[in-house]
Enzyme design. Sequence first.
Site, PDB file in Angstrom:
ATOM      1  N   THR A   1      -2.230   3.758 -12.365  1.00 27.89           N
ATOM      2  CA  THR A   1      -2.938   2.981 -13.389  1.00 27.89           C
ATOM      3  C   THR A   1      -2.578   1.504 -13.316  1.00 27.89           C
ATOM      4  O   THR A   1      -3.432   0.633 -13.452  1.00 27.89           O
ATOM      5  CB  THR A   1      -2.616   3.538 -14.790  1.00 27.89           C
ATOM      6  OG1 THR A   1      -2.966   4.927 -14.817  1.00 27.89           O
ATOM      7  CG2 THR A   1      -3.379   2.806 -15.873  1.00 27.89           C
TER       8      THR A   1
ATOM      9  N   PHE B   1      -3.986   0.834 -28.118  1.00 27.19           N
ATOM     10  CA  PHE B   1      -4.964   0.189 -27.236  1.00 27.19           C
ATOM     11  C   PHE B   1      -6.372   0.765 -27.357  1.00 27.19           C
ATOM     12  O   PHE B   1      -7.295   0.311 -26.674  1.00 27.19           O
ATOM     13  CB  PHE B   1      -4.500   0.264 -25.774  1.00 27.19           C
ATOM     14  CG  PHE B   1      -4.301   1.670 -25.265  1.00 27.19           C
ATOM     15  CD1 PHE B   1      -5.370   2.437 -24.824  1.00 27.19           C
ATOM     16  CD2 PHE B   1      -3.025   2.227 -25.220  1.00 27.19           C
ATOM     17  CE1 PHE B   1      -5.191   3.730 -24.352  1.00 27.19           C
ATOM     18  CE2 PHE B   1      -2.825   3.519 -24.745  1.00 27.19           C
ATOM     19  CZ  PHE B   1      -3.919   4.269 -24.317  1.00 27.19           C
TER      20      PHE B   1
ATOM     21  N   HIS C   1     -11.949   5.432 -13.483  1.00 25.77           N
ATOM     22  CA  HIS C   1     -11.386   6.560 -14.235  1.00 25.77           C
ATOM     23  C   HIS C   1     -11.656   7.807 -13.418  1.00 25.77           C
ATOM     24  O   HIS C   1     -12.711   7.933 -12.789  1.00 25.77           O
ATOM     25  CB  HIS C   1     -12.073   6.712 -15.606  1.00 25.77           C
ATOM     26  CG  HIS C   1     -11.845   8.059 -16.224  1.00 25.77           C
ATOM     27  ND1 HIS C   1     -10.740   8.335 -16.984  1.00 25.77           N
ATOM     28  CD2 HIS C   1     -12.552   9.219 -16.137  1.00 25.77           C
ATOM     29  CE1 HIS C   1     -10.793   9.606 -17.361  1.00 25.77           C
ATOM     30  NE2 HIS C   1     -11.880  10.162 -16.861  1.00 25.77           N
TER      31      HIS C   1
ATOM     32  N   ARG D   1      -7.574  11.336  -7.611  1.00 24.31           N
ATOM     33  CA  ARG D   1      -6.472  10.655  -8.296  1.00 24.31           C
ATOM     34  C   ARG D   1      -5.597   9.917  -7.276  1.00 24.31           C
ATOM     35  O   ARG D   1      -5.117   8.815  -7.540  1.00 24.31           O
ATOM     36  CB  ARG D   1      -5.680  11.629  -9.158  1.00 24.31           C
ATOM     37  CG  ARG D   1      -6.557  12.131 -10.331  1.00 24.31           C
ATOM     38  CD  ARG D   1      -5.832  12.925 -11.364  1.00 24.31           C
ATOM     39  NE  ARG D   1      -4.915  12.113 -12.148  1.00 24.31           N
ATOM     40  CZ  ARG D   1      -5.274  11.269 -13.118  1.00 24.31           C
ATOM     41  NH1 ARG D   1      -6.552  11.074 -13.392  1.00 24.31           N
ATOM     42  NH2 ARG D   1      -4.359  10.610 -13.808  1.00 24.31           N
TER      43      ARG D   1
ATOM     44  N   LYS E   1     -15.696   1.292 -13.733  1.00 24.55           N
ATOM     45  CA  LYS E   1     -15.656   0.595 -15.018  1.00 24.55           C
ATOM     46  C   LYS E   1     -16.326  -0.787 -14.966  1.00 24.55           C
ATOM     47  O   LYS E   1     -16.643  -1.290 -13.883  1.00 24.55           O
ATOM     48  CB  LYS E   1     -14.201   0.475 -15.467  1.00 24.55           C
ATOM     49  CG  LYS E   1     -13.546   1.833 -15.734  1.00 24.55           C
ATOM     50  CD  LYS E   1     -12.103   1.656 -16.174  1.00 24.55           C
ATOM     51  CE  LYS E   1     -11.439   2.986 -16.471  1.00 24.55           C
ATOM     52  NZ  LYS E   1     -10.052   2.800 -16.940  1.00 24.55           N
TER      53      LYS E   1
ATOM     54  N   ARG F   1      -7.261   1.043  -6.895  1.00 27.75           N
ATOM     55  CA  ARG F   1      -6.650   0.120  -7.855  1.00 27.75           C
ATOM     56  C   ARG F   1      -5.815  -0.962  -7.182  1.00 27.75           C
ATOM     57  O   ARG F   1      -5.781  -2.094  -7.652  1.00 27.75           O
ATOM     58  CB  ARG F   1      -5.850   0.906  -8.883  1.00 27.75           C
ATOM     59  CG  ARG F   1      -6.778   1.679  -9.825  1.00 27.75           C
ATOM     60  CD  ARG F   1      -6.017   2.500 -10.808  1.00 27.75           C
ATOM     61  NE  ARG F   1      -6.902   3.101 -11.801  1.00 27.75           N
ATOM     62  CZ  ARG F   1      -6.658   4.258 -12.380  1.00 27.75           C
ATOM     63  NH1 ARG F   1      -5.555   4.934 -12.090  1.00 27.75           N
ATOM     64  NH2 ARG F   1      -7.495   4.739 -13.275  1.00 27.75           N
TER      65      ARG F   1
END
EC number: 2.7.4.6
Length: 140
Positions: free
Chosen positions: A93, A59, A117, A87, A11, A104
Amino acid sequence: MAIERTFSILKPDATERNITGAINALIEKAGLRIVAQKRIRMTRDQAETFYAVHKERPFFGELVDFMISGPVVVQVLEGEGAIAKYRDVMGATDPSKAADGTIRKLHAKSIGENSVHGSDAAETAKIEIAQFFSGNEIVG
């Protein structure tokens, strides 16, 4: 376990901080191959279509604005159990809840700016891959 393909986006918060190489290293260390990759700037239409599942969520507008705020890197990853494996590599998240060593935990700035993502299922992966890649762009 079967060889699968999954879709990934690095991202704008990742491209802005020039950490795409570090993220790719974590992907490859997990045993996934990057079989297609390109750096693009998503249009508003692309982002709205891609995240249409969230259209009614509060959102949605902020998510779309974020995804078009800078370049992204779209990828096709391949490997045994690629969807679940990626994943796991991404982590939760919420980066504060992500396991140590995950993308993350190491790189996300917040729940919204969470660096990556990944597809959540085989059917979703096929749809997401087709939105950004044609068959001859995927070289396994």
